[in-house]
Design an enzyme around this catalytic site. Structure first.
Site, PDB file in Angstrom:
ATOM      1  N   HIS A   1     -10.492  -4.930  -1.848  1.00  0.00           N
ATOM      2  CA  HIS A   1      -9.119  -5.193  -1.390  1.00  0.00           C
ATOM      3  C   HIS A   1      -9.121  -5.507   0.086  1.00  0.00           C
ATOM      4  O   HIS A   1      -9.975  -5.027   0.835  1.00  0.00           O
ATOM      5  CB  HIS A   1      -8.214  -3.992  -1.671  1.00  0.00           C
ATOM      6  CG  HIS A   1      -8.758  -2.695  -1.175  1.00  0.00           C
ATOM      7  ND1 HIS A   1      -9.704  -1.965  -1.866  1.00  0.00           N
ATOM      8  CD2 HIS A   1      -8.533  -2.014  -0.032  1.00  0.00           C
ATOM      9  CE1 HIS A   1     -10.010  -0.882  -1.185  1.00  0.00           C
ATOM     10  NE2 HIS A   1      -9.318  -0.887  -0.063  1.00  0.00           N
TER      11      HIS A   1
ATOM     12  N   ASP B   1       0.858  -1.193   0.000  1.00  0.00           N
ATOM     13  CA  ASP B   1       0.000   0.000   0.000  1.00  0.00           C
ATOM     14  C   ASP B   1       0.895   1.244   0.000  1.00  0.00           C
ATOM     15  O   ASP B   1       1.872   1.328   0.754  1.00  0.00           O
ATOM     16  CB  ASP B   1      -0.886  -0.009   1.256  1.00  0.00           C
ATOM     17  CG  ASP B   1      -1.967   1.062   1.219  1.00  0.00           C
ATOM     18  OD1 ASP B   1      -3.145   0.697   1.245  1.00  0.00           O
ATOM     19  OD2 ASP B   1      -1.624   2.266   1.168  1.00  0.00           O
ATOM     20  N   ILE B   2       0.545   2.187  -0.849  1.00  0.00           N
ATOM     21  CA  ILE B   2       1.368   3.388  -1.003  1.00  0.00           C
ATOM     22  C   ILE B   2       1.433   4.199   0.302  1.00  0.00           C
ATOM     23  O   ILE B   2       2.417   4.911   0.541  1.00  0.00           O
ATOM     24  CB  ILE B   2       0.821   4.229  -2.189  1.00  0.00           C
ATOM     25  CG1 ILE B   2       1.920   5.053  -2.819  1.00  0.00           C
ATOM     26  CG2 ILE B   2      -0.381   5.057  -1.787  1.00  0.00           C
ATOM     27  CD1 ILE B   2       1.547   5.583  -4.194  1.00  0.00           C
TER      28      ILE B   2
ATOM     29  N   HIS C   1      -6.634  -5.322   3.434  1.00  0.00           N
ATOM     30  CA  HIS C   1      -5.413  -4.744   3.984  1.00  0.00           C
ATOM     31  C   HIS C   1      -4.747  -5.752   4.920  1.00  0.00           C
ATOM     32  O   HIS C   1      -5.415  -6.305   5.797  1.00  0.00           O
ATOM     33  CB  HIS C   1      -5.732  -3.512   4.842  1.00  0.00           C
ATOM     34  CG  HIS C   1      -6.321  -2.353   4.114  1.00  0.00           C
ATOM     35  ND1 HIS C   1      -5.574  -1.281   3.705  1.00  0.00           N
ATOM     36  CD2 HIS C   1      -7.588  -2.085   3.732  1.00  0.00           C
ATOM     37  CE1 HIS C   1      -6.358  -0.390   3.119  1.00  0.00           C
ATOM     38  NE2 HIS C   1      -7.594  -0.856   3.113  1.00  0.00           N
TER      39      HIS C   1
ATOM     40  N   GLN D   1     -13.871   3.022   2.843  1.00  0.00           N
ATOM     41  CA  GLN D   1     -13.411   2.585   1.520  1.00  0.00           C
ATOM     42  C   GLN D   1     -13.180   3.803   0.633  1.00  0.00           C
ATOM     43  O   GLN D   1     -14.065   4.650   0.488  1.00  0.00           O
ATOM     44  CB  GLN D   1     -14.439   1.646   0.866  1.00  0.00           C
ATOM     45  CG  GLN D   1     -13.925   1.071  -0.454  1.00  0.00           C
ATOM     46  CD  GLN D   1     -14.854   0.029  -1.081  1.00  0.00           C
ATOM     47  OE1 GLN D   1     -15.990  -0.167  -0.643  1.00  0.00           O
ATOM     48  NE2 GLN D   1     -14.357  -0.623  -2.130  1.00  0.00           N
TER      49      GLN D   1
ATOM     50  N   ASN E   1     -12.523  -2.666   4.068  1.00  0.00           N
ATOM     51  CA  ASN E   1     -13.490  -1.578   4.188  1.00  0.00           C
ATOM     52  C   ASN E   1     -14.527  -1.672   3.070  1.00  0.00           C
ATOM     53  O   ASN E   1     -14.156  -1.852   1.908  1.00  0.00           O
ATOM     54  CB  ASN E   1     -12.772  -0.224   4.107  1.00  0.00           C
ATOM     55  CG  ASN E   1     -11.760  -0.044   5.227  1.00  0.00           C
ATOM     56  OD1 ASN E   1     -11.949  -0.549   6.328  1.00  0.00           O
ATOM     57  ND2 ASN E   1     -10.675   0.656   4.937  1.00  0.00           N
TER      58      ASN E   1
END
Ligand code: 5GP
Ligand code: ZN
Length: 139
Positions: A99, A30-31, A101, A93, A86
């Site tokens: 997705h 994740d960025i 996490h 979200q 989420n």
């Protein structure tokens, strides 16, 4: 229709730090790196979130999670992990391609932003609510 940002990552049109890929699933860092090693696991099929997911897509996605979670934990040296998903804006979200996490945990001071508040149980209300949900499950 324009591809969503995660479909663009799947297509290689946007770079990502990949940690795992097969024909059904992609996992990448994740960025935002909420904690070091924060990872996203996504189905290659575009679905909005869990509320929009078939059993087959869920199977393909979730059966890879234990292996990926163990790899993230071992490689980062984290003490534990939160695995979060989420669904819809109200629940946090922000990218509308499903997705999961994987968030490594190093201390109870990690700022991941979710806490659970405890309420006194009302057992009658719990029973009624459980029945209402159970009716929906079997519809
Ligand atoms: P959500 O808030 O929808 O549960 O999570 C979306 C996540 O996607 C966020 O944690 C955000 O940092 C991450 N994200 C958004 N855009 C990109 C991107 O272009 N690359 C990567 N690697 N992560 C992204
Ligand atoms: Zn998509």
């Amino acid at each position: 229709m324009d591809k969503c940002i995660f479909c663009q990552i799947i297509a290689g049109e946007i770079p990502s730090s990949k940690i795992y890929e097969d024909d059904k699933v992609l996992a990448f860092l994740d960025i935002s790196q909420t904690t070091k090693g924060h990872t996203l696991v996504i189905p290659k099929k575009h679905v909005r979130n869990m509320l929009d997911m078939s059993e087959q897509v869920a199977t393909d996605l979730f059966k890879r999670l234990p292996k990926l979670a163990r790899a993230v934990k071992t490689a980062t040296g984290a003490k534990g992990l939160n695995i979060l998903n989420n669904n819809e804006e109200i629940a946090g979200q922000s990218v509308f391609h499903a997705h999961v996490h994987i968030i490594p945990r190093y201390s109870n001071q990690d700022e991941i932003g979710i806490t659970f508040t405890e309420h006194e149980p009302d057992f009658e209300a719990l029973g009624q609510l459980a029945q209402a949900i159970a009716n929906e499950v079997t519809k």
